[in-house]
Design a protein around this motif. Structure first.
Motif, PDB file in Angstrom:
ATOM      1  N   ALA A   1       0.840  -1.212   0.000  1.00 40.29           N
ATOM      2  CA  ALA A   1       0.000   0.000   0.000  1.00 40.29           C
ATOM      3  C   ALA A   1       0.871   1.257   0.000  1.00 40.29           C
ATOM      4  O   ALA A   1       1.851   1.343   0.748  1.00 40.29           O
ATOM      5  N   LEU A   2       0.513   2.199  -0.840  1.00 35.95           N
ATOM      6  CA  LEU A   2       1.240   3.477  -0.879  1.00 35.95           C
ATOM      7  C   LEU A   2       0.525   4.453   0.048  1.00 35.95           C
ATOM      8  O   LEU A   2      -0.708   4.555   0.021  1.00 35.95           O
ATOM      9  N   ILE A   3       1.339   5.144   0.847  1.00 36.54           N
ATOM     10  CA  ILE A   3       0.768   5.990   1.904  1.00 36.54           C
ATOM     11  C   ILE A   3       1.310   7.408   1.765  1.00 36.54           C
ATOM     12  O   ILE A   3       2.528   7.599   1.678  1.00 36.54           O
ATOM     13  N   THR A   4       0.427   8.404   1.766  1.00 33.26           N
ATOM     14  CA  THR A   4       0.871   9.803   1.845  1.00 33.26           C
ATOM     15  C   THR A   4       0.607  10.292   3.260  1.00 33.26           C
ATOM     16  O   THR A   4      -0.515  10.154   3.773  1.00 33.26           O
ATOM     17  N   LEU A   5       1.631  10.829   3.893  1.00 28.77           N
ATOM     18  CA  LEU A   5       1.498  11.359   5.255  1.00 28.77           C
ATOM     19  C   LEU A   5       1.346  12.873   5.140  1.00 28.77           C
ATOM     20  O   LEU A   5       2.257  13.550   4.637  1.00 28.77           O
ATOM     21  N   CYS A   6       0.210  13.392   5.574  1.00 27.74           N
ATOM     22  CA  CYS A   6      -0.017  14.824   5.396  1.00 27.74           C
ATOM     23  C   CYS A   6       0.426  15.593   6.650  1.00 27.74           C
ATOM     24  O   CYS A   6      -0.320  15.691   7.639  1.00 27.74           O
ATOM     25  N   ILE A   7       1.629  16.128   6.564  1.00 25.81           N
ATOM     26  CA  ILE A   7       2.221  16.873   7.689  1.00 25.81           C
ATOM     27  C   ILE A   7       1.366  18.097   8.009  1.00 25.81           C
ATOM     28  O   ILE A   7       1.091  18.404   9.174  1.00 25.81           O
ATOM     29  N   GLY A   8       0.930  18.790   6.959  1.00 24.32           N
ATOM     30  CA  GLY A   8       0.130  20.012   7.150  1.00 24.32           C
ATOM     31  C   GLY A   8      -1.126  19.740   7.956  1.00 24.32           C
ATOM     32  O   GLY A   8      -1.562  20.571   8.762  1.00 24.32           O
ATOM     33  N   ALA A   9      -1.739  18.557   7.741  1.00 23.44           N
ATOM     34  CA  ALA A   9      -2.965  18.202   8.475  1.00 23.44           C
ATOM     35  C   ALA A   9      -2.627  17.776   9.897  1.00 23.44           C
ATOM     36  O   ALA A   9      -3.281  18.198  10.855  1.00 23.44           O
ATOM     37  N   ALA A  10      -1.599  16.929  10.049  1.00 29.08           N
ATOM     38  CA  ALA A  10      -1.238  16.430  11.385  1.00 29.08           C
ATOM     39  C   ALA A  10      -0.857  17.592  12.295  1.00 29.08           C
ATOM     40  O   ALA A  10      -1.139  17.575  13.500  1.00 29.08           O
TER      41      ALA A  10
END
Ligand code: HEM
Length: 437
Positions: A347-356
């Motif tokens: 699975a490819l995962i994008t981690l959204c720093i701006g949201a976290a």
């Protein structure tokens, strides 16, 4: 003056959250993605995107993925093959080897997009030149550089916040770290913008071509510089290029690894820090109450140490509030669960720093800029084994650049609407004309 962050209705945020596709992001999202991030955090914190990948928005989920580097790989060969090894760039005369495009070779050889052993080897070499002492030693030169830029701004009565100030600082600092001759530094920013810009989820044919051309030009330039440095090594205590050439006593880097990690280092420390400084000064325009408070706190500081503390808190809040690097990526090496959702191996995962960084589960009043915020565990530098190797340097640049700017020009004001970079991954401005009294 219009607001720099245009508001978005709850209905529009819900629409954009439901249909989120990183390959097609509308202009209102790029100008202000935060209402969409908030909606996703509340309703679908592990959001499945149309391409089958997932998009994470909760602080706790990002930390869990960043922390487990054995399960969540940073190696990008699987993703970047189809993205960059496409005709005509994987064929002569563009290709660097048959089937291998310049952007693919670059982005799959740098430490940030690798797992051990390459990641461990390169990181150890780089970190050896970024010790606390080495970074403290950079402060006097940085102060001289910032003050000379401020002198010019004063003489001209203003200028452009990004072009004349924010972008002029990192290029010199990172250029010094690799001891790049001053006269050669002019094209670095353009190459860097094009190569990092090619990491955006969607690319126009022009952006893609520029990215490939920039890797080639940058690599050709560094090849000559490396040959010269092999003949005349620098001081490995300070010069990262000499350190990378000499290795860490173990296996030496291959020529490609050496050149591409130098390109990465020059890029990594460049646009991100430009955007930290630019975003911070523009945040102060949007938050006049915080600006007044900051000036008051700086004036009240009775020692350099206290002033540094005021600025350190402010810089971390700017990093949290408008993170210059908004997205990271990982690939699950085995079936797993993230945020209670089952994911298959691969699975490819994008981690959204701006949201976290605006997650109410982590911060009080996350949508409010609070330059006195304590215990600010933001993820602007990532987290875990790949956490930014240059974070202390970036913070030093931020404190000196932002601190000296506002103390010299407490009444600086914008003279036209700034121009946003309009990128999803790297958040910042391209132009911001301003005047000083
Ligand atoms: C405000 C400025 C900066 C920001 C926001 C930033 C952000 C980041 C982030 C989020 C990562 C982690 C990527 C991931 O795990 O996927 C990273 C990695 C990295 N950054 Fe920075 N960075 C900044 C400045 C710098 C500077 C000044 C340098 C150079 C000295 C630098 C060098 C690196 C390196 C070498 C890595 C890769 C570390 C690894 O993979 O182990 N960065 N940065």
């Amino acid at each position: 003056m219009n607001t720099l962050t245009p508001p978005m209705s709850a209905q529009r945020a819900a629409e954009l959250a439901a249909s989120l596709d990183l390959r097609q992001l509308p202009a209102d999202f790029l100008a202000n993605p935060y209402p969409v991030y908030a909606r996703l955090r509340e309703t679908e914190p592990v959001k499945r995107l149309p391409d089958g990948s997932v998009f994470l928005t909760r602080h706790a989920d990002l930390v869990a993925v960043y922390r487990d580097a054995q399960l969540f790989s940073s190696d990008k060969q699987v993703e970047f093959g189809p993205k960059y090894n496409r005709p005509p760039y994987d064929q002569a005369p563009w290709a660097v080897a048959p089937g291998v495009s310049p952007l693919y070779q670059h982005h799959t050889s740098s430490l940030v997009f690798n797992d051990p052993p390459l990641h461990t080897r390169v990181r150890k070499i780089i970190m050896g030149a970024l010790t606390r002492r080495a970074i403290e030693g950079m402060a006097p030169g940085l102060i001289r550089l910032v003050d000379s830029l401020l002198d010019t701004i004063e003489t001209q009565g203003g200028g452009d916040l990004i072009e004349d100030f924010a972008s002029a600082i990192p290029v010199e600092i990172i250029g010094n770290l690799l001891d790049v001759p001053h006269a050669d530094r002019v094209p670095l920013r353009g190459w860097s913008l094009a190569i990092l810009g090619a990491l955006e989820p969607a690319l126009t044919p022009e952006q893609e071509a520029l990215g490939h051309r920039s890797v080639k030009a940058f690599s050709a330039y560094l090849k000559d510089l490396v040959a010269e440095r092999r003949r005349h090594p620098g001081d490995p205590e300070h010069d990262v290029l000499t350190r990378l050439i000499q290795g860490d006593g173990g296996e030496a880097l291959t020529e490609v690894e050496l050149l591409q990690n130098c390109v990465f280092l020059l890029n990594a420390g460049h646009e991100t820090t430009t955007n930290l400084i630019g975003n911070a000064l523009l945040c102060l325009q949007e938050w006049p109450g915080q600006r007044q408070q900051l000036m008051k706190d700086l004036r009240a500081a009775h020692s350099n140490e206290v002033r540094e503390e005021v600025l350190a808190l402010a810089v971390d809040e700017f990093l949290r509030f408008e993170s210059s690097n908004q997205l990271s990526n990982r690939r699950a090496l085995a079936a797993c669960a993230v945020g209670g959702v089952d994911l298959p191996a691969g699975a490819l995962i994008t981690l959204c720093i701006g949201a976290a960084n605006r997650d109410p589960a982590q911060y009080t009043e996350p949508e409010v800029l609070n330059l006195r915020r304590q215990d600010n565990k933001h993820l602007a530098f990532g987290f875990g084994p790949h956490q930014c190797a240059g974070l202390s340097l970036a913070r030093l640049e931020g404190r000196i650049a932002i601190g000296r700017f506002v103390q010299r020009f407490p009444n600086f004001r914008l003279t036209a609407m700034p121009e946003r970079g309009m990128r999803a991954r790297f958040r910042g401005f391209l132009k911001a004309p301003f005047a000083v009294d």
